[in-house]
Design a protein around this motif. Sequence first.
Motif, short mmCIF file in Angstrom:
data_model
loop_
_atom_site.label_atom_id
_atom_site.label_comp_id
_atom_site.label_asym_id
_atom_site.label_seq_id
_atom_site.Cartn_x
_atom_site.Cartn_y
_atom_site.Cartn_z
N GLU A 32 0.84 -1.19 0.00
CA GLU A 32 0.00 0.00 0.00
C GLU A 32 0.88 1.24 0.00
OE1 GLU A 32 -2.55 -0.05 3.42
OE2 GLU A 32 -1.04 0.86 4.71
N VAL A 33 0.37 2.32 -0.62
CA VAL A 33 1.19 3.52 -0.80
C VAL A 33 0.48 4.79 -0.34
CG1 VAL A 33 2.52 2.57 -2.73
CG2 VAL A 33 0.36 3.75 -3.19
N ILE A 69 4.52 1.47 2.21
CA ILE A 69 5.67 2.27 1.78
C ILE A 69 5.54 3.69 2.30
CG2 ILE A 69 6.98 3.14 -0.18
CD1 ILE A 69 6.08 0.78 -1.78
N ASP A 70 6.61 4.16 2.94
CA ASP A 70 6.70 5.52 3.43
C ASP A 70 7.62 6.29 2.47
OD1 ASP A 70 6.56 7.63 5.68
OD2 ASP A 70 8.72 7.35 5.36
N ALA A 71 7.13 7.40 1.92
CA ALA A 71 7.88 8.13 0.90
C ALA A 71 9.21 8.66 1.45
CB ALA A 71 7.04 9.27 0.35
N LYS A 116 9.98 1.84 -5.24
CA LYS A 116 10.09 0.83 -4.18
C LYS A 116 9.30 -0.42 -4.54
CE LYS A 116 11.29 -0.78 -0.16
NZ LYS A 116 12.70 -1.16 0.12
N VAL A 117 8.13 -0.24 -5.13
CA VAL A 117 7.33 -1.40 -5.56
C VAL A 117 8.10 -2.21 -6.60
CG1 VAL A 117 5.21 -2.14 -6.70
CG2 VAL A 117 5.14 -0.28 -5.05
N CYS A 118 8.65 -1.53 -7.58
CA CYS A 118 9.36 -2.23 -8.65
C CYS A 118 10.64 -2.88 -8.15
CB CYS A 118 9.65 -1.27 -9.79
SG CYS A 118 8.14 -0.74 -10.64
N ASP A 139 -1.94 -2.01 -3.98
CA ASP A 139 -3.18 -1.26 -3.74
C ASP A 139 -2.89 0.17 -4.18
OD1 ASP A 139 -5.57 -0.22 -2.88
OD2 ASP A 139 -5.05 -0.24 -0.75
N ALA A 140 -3.22 0.46 -5.43
CA ALA A 140 -2.82 1.71 -6.08
C ALA A 140 -3.75 2.85 -5.71
CB ALA A 140 -2.80 1.51 -7.59
N PRO A 141 -3.38 4.09 -6.03
CA PRO A 141 -4.27 5.24 -5.80
C PRO A 141 -5.56 5.11 -6.61
CG PRO A 141 -2.01 5.97 -6.15
CD PRO A 141 -2.04 4.52 -6.48
#
Length: 314
Positions: A32-33, A69-71, A116-118, A139-141
Amino acid sequence: MVSGKGGTGKTTVAAALALALADEGRRTLLVEVEGRQGIAQLFETEALPYAERRIAIGPGGGEVFALAIDAEQALLDYLQMFYKLGGAGRALRRIGAIDFATTVAPGLRDVLLTGKVCEAVRRRGKDGADWAYDAVVLDAPPTGRVARFLGVNHEVAGLARVGPIHHQAQAVMRVLTSPETAVHLVTLLEEMPVQETADGVAELRAAELPVGAVVVNMVRAAERLDIPLPERDPGLAAALGRAGLRGATRLAGPLLAQGREYAQRLALERAQRAELAGLGRPVRELPLLGEGADLAGLYRLARRLREFDWAGGA
């Protein structure tokens, strides 16, 4: 990748898809992002850290890992990976420079998140022979900004013509546009979500991003209603009275009104199904969970998803 209009249950579908993919010993990563900790809530666990952690066992015995994921932390990883600024990067965080950068440059935030996902997609396992994960589910925007979110690296690669930023952006876009990637769109059988889904399909195609299936969520079990319902009582009250129902005269009108609303609902759903069929993508339907999207409901949806053919983004 799973996207959809807010309220359609895209996080629930993403979680169920991760469970469905964790089959026969397979390892799946669910990411999740958006910082909402929706995955932790669905799996009834504590808030996810910035680390990959096992959260469930799939119906076929595989494992589901999750990552929020934390930016800011992703930027620190990036600085260390390409510029070896471990200590300096932490100092930048302490003075607020990283938070400032990801706030004033939202495109940078999207680059970090997708990167990070890739990285998880491309990572090898401990023995180096196999991939670390058999599948990665993002889980995309929401649909309204998913094309921009996924396409930002293409813009970055064009701006930065050389150097590590250019190569990283190109590598991310190779993953996002590969045949093994698909953006599945979640919708409901309602006009606004279906229209946003159609717009999302058009935007993804224009951006040359791979469109997968359309998942219709929260589908109610429905009975066919082939008889026309009159505006006035055509003897319903008398029939109810003969059946021994008390208050038949008072109930006949509301019953007819409810029947007409049900018929209108069925007609609307038929029209929306036709709209979705016209998008040229596979359409899959998931049932409404009467008890809510709890852990048992997720496994029920996962079993349903395993019955679908997902090959080639279908």
